[in-house]
Design a protein around this motif. Structure first.
Motif, short mmCIF file in Angstrom:
data_model
loop_
_atom_site.label_atom_id
_atom_site.label_comp_id
_atom_site.label_asym_id
_atom_site.label_seq_id
_atom_site.Cartn_x
_atom_site.Cartn_y
_atom_site.Cartn_z
N ALA A 1 -1.83 -15.15 28.23
CA ALA A 1 -1.34 -15.16 26.85
C ALA A 1 -0.37 -14.01 26.62
N CYS A 2 0.79 -14.32 26.04
CA CYS A 2 1.77 -13.29 25.71
C CYS A 2 2.77 -13.86 24.72
N SER A 3 3.13 -13.06 23.73
CA SER A 3 4.09 -13.51 22.72
C SER A 3 5.50 -13.02 23.03
N TYR A 4 5.65 -12.21 24.10
CA TYR A 4 6.95 -11.68 24.45
C TYR A 4 7.67 -12.63 25.42
N LYS A 5 8.96 -12.44 25.56
CA LYS A 5 9.79 -13.31 26.41
C LYS A 5 10.65 -12.44 27.33
N LEU B 1 -4.27 -9.65 23.26
CA LEU B 1 -4.38 -10.94 22.58
C LEU B 1 -5.75 -11.57 22.80
N ILE C 1 12.03 -9.94 21.47
CA ILE C 1 11.26 -9.77 20.24
C ILE C 1 11.87 -8.67 19.38
N SER D 1 10.38 -4.85 18.80
CA SER D 1 9.43 -4.50 19.86
C SER D 1 9.59 -3.04 20.30
#
Length: 432
Positions: free
Chosen positions: A109-113, A156, A217, A220
């Motif tokens: 799980a990660c919301s960064y790109k 997360l 992001i 960030s």
């Protein structure tokens, strides 16, 4: 007004004094345990010489005062902790030596790109927590003295992260590798209560726009800086991880990063050279292999690590991995990687698997991997093998990394890992 950083970072005579103290402590501690050497004075003396040679590898680092002791290297547990002596014993009193560090992924799980993400092509479900904790305990029982716990973004899945920290005892030093997103005083307090020792926070440029563009992001950069400040305020040892391009380094961005991290009150800066893995698999340019760039980094390393002006200790992988120091430490020579799906890899930057803990016992996979790394060598496998890994990935029409063991085997049975690393020959701890 006295400068507290003069006591926090050591250089000059203070450095000599610390190493002398460590040498005397190690000698005294094991003099009282002659059974560890078969009651042989010669074996005891060999151990002391090996320990001194190993520790002196880090002598051009700047020791950092941390809670309970001193860190002389980012990946060596703090002296005089139980984990520090566990590391010495795993490396010098066990044959073959045991791995010291695992980079341990708890979740995808990660919301960064992040453009350079080394696991973006990984896929699959996270390990069941029961198996995750069982594997971590087995690693600790086999001598792993430092856990670098990461994701994705481990915060997360906070309950899973806390359960992992609580499952491990003080034989290992526990670190969290994070973007900083989600860190707040309440969560930091929970992590500390679960025995977290330190935090590695990613700041990939001292320039806000450059960092935010790399992560994909907005905001960030400020998130990471705020997290670093909060961790230091709470008493966690704090390192900043940074992947800078050759152009940024020679253009002055490394010096700017060191100034920024001094403002953030960080303890370490780890300069990670770009890796041709994951999203950059097969890439060849800008890997920081240019001798002029390495010489420039070496000059800055000497500059910052011989001063006590408040700048953190600079740890650069291109110097740590140099043939005259540790060489390539992948394959459980010193470190290895467990990805979130259970694949056991030589390194997080080598998209190769030697087996999955869902299918086989961890110890059996580790022994298989070690059979291909019997003697430590100097080549940066992440760079020298990337093109071949990329070729095999496409040749076998694979949908995800790492290469499965059946494909990995076709590579490792014929690869060239370079010349043996001289340090380990001097130590005499690896046998063919």
């Amino acid at each position: 007004m006295p400068d507290p950083d003069k006591d926090r970072f050591l250089a000059g005579a203070g450095l000599f004094s610390l190493y002398l103290r460590i040498a005397l402590h190690v000698a005294g501690r094991y003099l009282l345990r002659p059974d560890r050497f078969g009651y042989s004075p010669a074996a005891f003396l060999r151990f002391l010489v090996r320990a001194l040679r190993l520790l002196l590898v880090f002598r051009d680092n700047k020791p950092v005062r941390v809670p309970g002791g001193w860190k002389i290297d980012l990946y060596l547990p703090a002296y005089p902790s139980r984990a520090f002596f566990s590391a010495l014993e795993s490396k010098l009193l066990v044959s073959p030596p045991l791995p010291l560090t695992v980079v341990f992924s708890t979740t995808k799980a990660c919301s960064y790109k992040c453009a350079h993400c080394y696991q973006r092509k990984d896929s699959g479900e996270d390990l069941p927590e029961e198996l995750l904790l069982k594997t971590a305990r087995e690693m600790q029982d086999l001598g792993v003295a430092m856990f670098d716990i990461e994701g994705g973004e481990p915060l997360l899945r906070l309950p899973r992260l806390l359960d992992l920290l609580r499952a491990l005892d003080d034989r290992s030093e526990l670190w969290l590798n994070t973007t900083g997103a989600g860190l707040n005083p309440e969560i930091i307090a929970q992590l500390k209560a679960a025995r977290l020792f330190g935090v590695m926070i990613s700041i990939h440029s001292p320039d806000t726009a450059t960092h935010d563009a790399l992560t994909g992001i907005p905001g960030s950069f400020e998130t990471a800086c705020a997290a670093a400040r909060a961790c230091r305020k709470a008493g966690l040892v704090t390192a900043v991880n940074s992947v800078l391009s050759e152009q940024e380094i020679t253009g002055g961005r490394l010096a700017q990063l060191m100034d920024l991290t001094r403002e953030l009150d960080a303890d370490f800066v780890q300069l990670i050279h770009p890796k041709p893995a994951g999203m950059w698999l097969g890439r060849r340019e800008n890997m920081q292999r240019d001798p002029a760039v390495i010489a420039y980094i070496r000059r800055l390393h000497r500059q910052y690590n011989t001063s006590t002006d408040g700048h953190p200790c600079l740890v650069s992988q291109v110097l740590e991995e140099a043939p005259g120091r540790l060489g390539c430490t992948s394959g459980a020579v010193d470190r290895f990687y467990l990805n979130a799906c259970g694949e056991v890899q030589p390194c997080e930057f080598l998209n190769l698997s030697f087996g999955n803990v869902r299918e086989e016992p961890f110890k059996a996979i580790l022994e298989r991997m070690r059979s291909y790394f019997r003697v430590p060598c100097s080549d940066w496998l992440c760079c020298t093998q990337s093109a071949e890994i990329d070729r095999l990935f496409h040749e076998h029409n694979l949908a995800r990394t790492p290469l499965p063991w059946a494909v990995t085997k076709t590579l490792v049975e014929k690869w060239d890992r370079g010349a043996p690393t001289p340090l380990y020959k001097k130590l005499g701890i690896y046998k063919k």
